[in-house]
Design a protein around this motif. Structure first.
Motif, PDB file in Angstrom:
ATOM      1  N   TYR A   1      -6.116   1.034   6.653  1.00 17.17           N
ATOM      2  CA  TYR A   1      -5.120   2.106   6.670  1.00 17.17           C
ATOM      3  C   TYR A   1      -5.808   3.463   6.665  1.00 17.17           C
ATOM      4  O   TYR A   1      -6.919   3.612   6.164  1.00 17.17           O
TER       5      TYR A   1
ATOM      6  N   LYS B   1      -6.809  -5.392   6.146  1.00 20.53           N
ATOM      7  CA  LYS B   1      -6.222  -4.310   6.931  1.00 20.53           C
ATOM      8  C   LYS B   1      -7.052  -3.046   6.770  1.00 20.53           C
ATOM      9  O   LYS B   1      -7.895  -2.951   5.893  1.00 20.53           O
TER      10      LYS B   1
ATOM     11  N   LEU C   1      -0.537   5.973   6.905  1.00 16.45           N
ATOM     12  CA  LEU C   1       0.455   6.362   5.908  1.00 16.45           C
ATOM     13  C   LEU C   1       0.507   7.880   5.886  1.00 16.45           C
ATOM     14  O   LEU C   1      -0.516   8.538   5.678  1.00 16.45           O
ATOM     15  N   GLU C   2       1.702   8.428   6.106  1.00  9.78           N
ATOM     16  CA  GLU C   2       1.895   9.878   6.100  1.00  9.78           C
ATOM     17  C   GLU C   2       2.579  10.268   4.800  1.00  9.78           C
ATOM     18  O   GLU C   2       3.727   9.897   4.564  1.00  9.78           O
TER      19      GLU C   2
ATOM     20  N   GLU D   1       0.821  -1.204   0.000  1.00 13.06           N
ATOM     21  CA  GLU D   1       0.000   0.000   0.000  1.00 13.06           C
ATOM     22  C   GLU D   1       0.859   1.259   0.000  1.00 13.06           C
ATOM     23  O   GLU D   1       0.556   2.229  -0.681  1.00 13.06           O
ATOM     24  N   LYS D   2       1.944   1.198   0.756  1.00 14.20           N
ATOM     25  CA  LYS D   2       2.859   2.335   0.821  1.00 14.20           C
ATOM     26  C   LYS D   2       3.454   2.631  -0.554  1.00 14.20           C
ATOM     27  O   LYS D   2       3.509   3.784  -0.982  1.00 14.20           O
TER      28      LYS D   2
ATOM     29  N   LEU E   1      -4.805   7.641   5.618  1.00 12.58           N
ATOM     30  CA  LEU E   1      -3.849   8.447   4.865  1.00 12.58           C
ATOM     31  C   LEU E   1      -3.882   9.864   5.386  1.00 12.58           C
ATOM     32  O   LEU E   1      -4.952  10.483   5.452  1.00 12.58           O
TER      33      LEU E   1
ATOM     34  N   LYS F   1       5.601   7.571   4.785  1.00 10.89           N
ATOM     35  CA  LYS F   1       6.089   6.918   5.990  1.00 10.89           C
ATOM     36  C   LYS F   1       4.925   6.221   6.675  1.00 10.89           C
ATOM     37  O   LYS F   1       3.836   6.783   6.790  1.00 10.89           O
ATOM     38  N   GLU F   2       5.144   4.997   7.102  1.00 13.01           N
ATOM     39  CA  GLU F   2       4.099   4.240   7.783  1.00 13.01           C
ATOM     40  C   GLU F   2       4.309   4.331   9.287  1.00 13.01           C
ATOM     41  O   GLU F   2       5.393   4.037   9.791  1.00 13.01           O
ATOM     42  N   THR F   3       3.275   4.771   9.992  1.00 10.00           N
ATOM     43  CA  THR F   3       3.317   4.862  11.445  1.00 10.00           C
ATOM     44  C   THR F   3       2.100   4.141  12.020  1.00 10.00           C
ATOM     45  O   THR F   3       1.194   3.755  11.285  1.00 10.00           O
ATOM     46  N   GLU F   4       2.086   4.016  13.306  1.00  8.05           N
ATOM     47  CA  GLU F   4       0.961   3.374  13.984  1.00  8.05           C
ATOM     48  C   GLU F   4       0.125   4.449  14.653  1.00  8.05           C
ATOM     49  O   GLU F   4       0.632   5.251  15.431  1.00  8.05           O
TER      50      GLU F   4
ATOM     51  N   PRO G   1      -2.700   1.279  11.335  1.00  5.21           N
ATOM     52  CA  PRO G   1      -1.596   1.879  10.583  1.00  5.21           C
ATOM     53  C   PRO G   1      -2.013   3.142   9.824  1.00  5.21           C
ATOM     54  O   PRO G   1      -3.118   3.234   9.301  1.00  5.21           O
TER      55      PRO G   1
END
Length: 77
Positions: A71, A69, A33-34, A2-3, A73, A23-26, A31
C-alpha cells in the motif's frame, strides 16, 4: 483492515476526528490509501519533519506485508 487502522490512528491524533476520512483507490503501483483531515489538523498528521507521516507509512507497510500486499499512503490537503 489497513484502511481501518490508518483511520483509527489518524482519529487519535487530530482535534476533529469527525473530519477524518480514508479512501482506498488504485494507483500505478497498487492500492493507495488517501487520508484527508480538517485543514487545521494536517500538521498533526504530518508531524515535525514528517515523522508522524513516516511512522504511519511504516505501520501501513508492516501490516500490509503480512498479507503480501503493498500500500501507499497519501495525505491530502
Amino acid at each position: 483492515m489497513e484502511k481501518d487502522l490508518i483511520e483509527y490512528i489518524a482519529k487519535s491524533l487530530v482535534d476533529d476526528p469527525s473530519a477524518v476520512s480514508v479512501k482506498e483507490t488504485e494507483g500505478e503501483r497498487g492500492p493507495v490509501l488517501e487520508l484527508s483531515v480538517a485543514q487545521g489538523d494536517i500538521g498533526k498528521v504530518i508531524g515535525k519533519y514528517g515523522r508522524i507521516a513516516k511512522a504511519l507509512r511504516t505501520v501501513l507497510s508492516a501490516t500490509a506485508s503480512k498479507d503480501g500486499k503493498r500500500y501507499s499512503l497519501e495525505i491530502l490537503d
